[in-house]
Design a protein around this motif. Sequence first.
Motif, short mmCIF file in Angstrom:
data_model
loop_
_atom_site.label_atom_id
_atom_site.label_comp_id
_atom_site.label_asym_id
_atom_site.label_seq_id
_atom_site.Cartn_x
_atom_site.Cartn_y
_atom_site.Cartn_z
N HIS A 163 24.54 55.81 42.74
CA HIS A 163 23.82 54.93 41.82
C HIS A 163 24.61 54.85 40.51
CE1 HIS A 163 20.35 52.91 40.02
NE2 HIS A 163 20.73 53.55 38.90
N TYR A 164 25.03 53.62 40.16
CA TYR A 164 25.81 53.42 38.93
C TYR A 164 24.89 53.20 37.74
CZ TYR A 164 30.21 53.42 41.38
OH TYR A 164 31.31 53.84 42.09
N PHE A 165 25.15 53.93 36.66
CA PHE A 165 24.37 53.75 35.43
C PHE A 165 24.83 52.47 34.73
CE2 PHE A 165 24.41 58.69 35.13
CZ PHE A 165 23.46 58.76 36.14
N PRO A 166 23.94 51.87 33.91
CA PRO A 166 24.35 50.64 33.21
C PRO A 166 25.52 50.89 32.27
CG PRO A 166 21.99 51.07 32.95
CD PRO A 166 22.57 52.27 33.61
N GLU A 167 26.27 49.85 31.99
CA GLU A 167 27.40 49.85 31.04
C GLU A 167 28.42 50.96 31.29
OE1 GLU A 167 24.31 50.09 28.69
OE2 GLU A 167 24.00 47.97 29.18
N GLY A 168 28.74 51.19 32.57
CA GLY A 168 29.80 52.15 32.90
C GLY A 168 29.57 53.54 32.35
N ARG A 169 28.27 53.90 32.19
CA ARG A 169 28.00 55.20 31.57
C ARG A 169 27.95 56.33 32.59
NH1 ARG A 169 23.10 55.28 28.07
NH2 ARG A 169 22.35 53.55 29.30
N GLY A 170 28.42 56.06 33.81
CA GLY A 170 28.50 57.14 34.79
C GLY A 170 27.74 56.82 36.06
#
Length: 328
Positions: A163-170
């Motif tokens: 699961h990708y966090f928004p805005e490339g936050r991890g």
Amino acid sequence: MSNANGDKLIFIAGMGVAGSYLARRLRDNGFDVECHDPRRSDYYLPCGYATNRNLLRRALERVNMDPDGYIMSEADHVYLSSDRFEIEFGSSGLCTIDKKRMIEDMNSGIEVFPSKLIPEADSMTVDATGISRGLIGKSENDYSMIAKEYLCESGDHDDFYFHYFPEGRGYYWEFPLGNRWHIGAGSSDPKLIDQYLGNRKRILVTGRRIRLRPLFQESVAGNVIAVGEAAGCVSPITGEGIMPSLRSAECLFKAISGYDDIRKIRERYLSCLYSEMGYYYDLFNLLKKSQNGRLRDISNLKNINIVRKDLRDFGIRVSFARLLRNFL
Ligand SMILES: Cc1cc2nc3c(=O)[nH]c(=O)nc-3n(C[C@H](O)[C@H](O)[C@H](O)COP(=O)(O)OP(=O)(O)OC[C@H]3O[C@@H](n4cnc5c(N)ncnc54)[C@H](O)[C@@H]3O)c2cc1C
């Protein structure tokens, strides 16, 4: 520098996957190695243990090992999700392995001194110390995230899940591991990590920082050459570091076995790193753009092929069209 039999002697600091593979490859081909790692034998390696079975096979065959003996779980499906979508993909070889046993088997017959290496001025020395860059030293260009992982009895999904966090936050992951699970998250924001991991039941907790920026140019200094995560050989968009570490170690093996002159070895090594993983610089730029809210820039379209390649190499059978529709 040579040993008493006249074999060329290479010093290696760090016996993770990169240092162990390199030591084995060198020793099997007539080099002498002196290996150091202060890690305790009961240390739980902080890693999801996910890799691509097919690519691992090619690497392990070079050191006469068979990956099948290390497979813990294989993916049928892989879920990629964000706050906007969840997509199910097929697998192109994604699995988890018994990484610790694989490393131990690579080291069989090789003495590992349980201490840090103190380098000698005129000897060829390999920094395979991972995130610490213990010999080659820190780089001003470095970029890493915090990563924390639980070993659990069960997961919330029925297969490999990212699961990708928004805005490339991890990102957050769940990887089946035989009858257990690795559940973890990596981010520059510790609160986000704890929010996703929650207060779930776990057998143990592990973690460390993970380097997400290639540091190829900063991986050579005099007689010291860095491999694996010390050289930034980690995918900036998935955190995959096992296969990239093996690839970099193979690059260094080829350079050392082809040349005597350290200048030439450095040159060949760097050229191999760039040709194998030079696209990590573009992926890192994409990560930075996503952190600056520019993931959907039209200019990112040219990177879709390398995103696809990177995910497929990790073992996720992504399609061009679905990537285009959902990510960029
Ligand atoms: C939480 C987490 C999850 C991850 N999940 C995955 C995954 O699922 N799949 C994947 O492909 N990658 C994953 N990675 C990345 C991957 O684990 C690493 O990139 C890879 O293992 C790096 O290998 P390495 O041999 O370069 O370094 P390491 O495995 O870090 O080994 C470095 C070794 O150097 C030793 N050392 C340190 N300092 C010194 C010194 N001064 N002298 C001698 N020895 C020293 C350490 O004890 C250690 O054994 C993950 C990373 C983290 C943190």
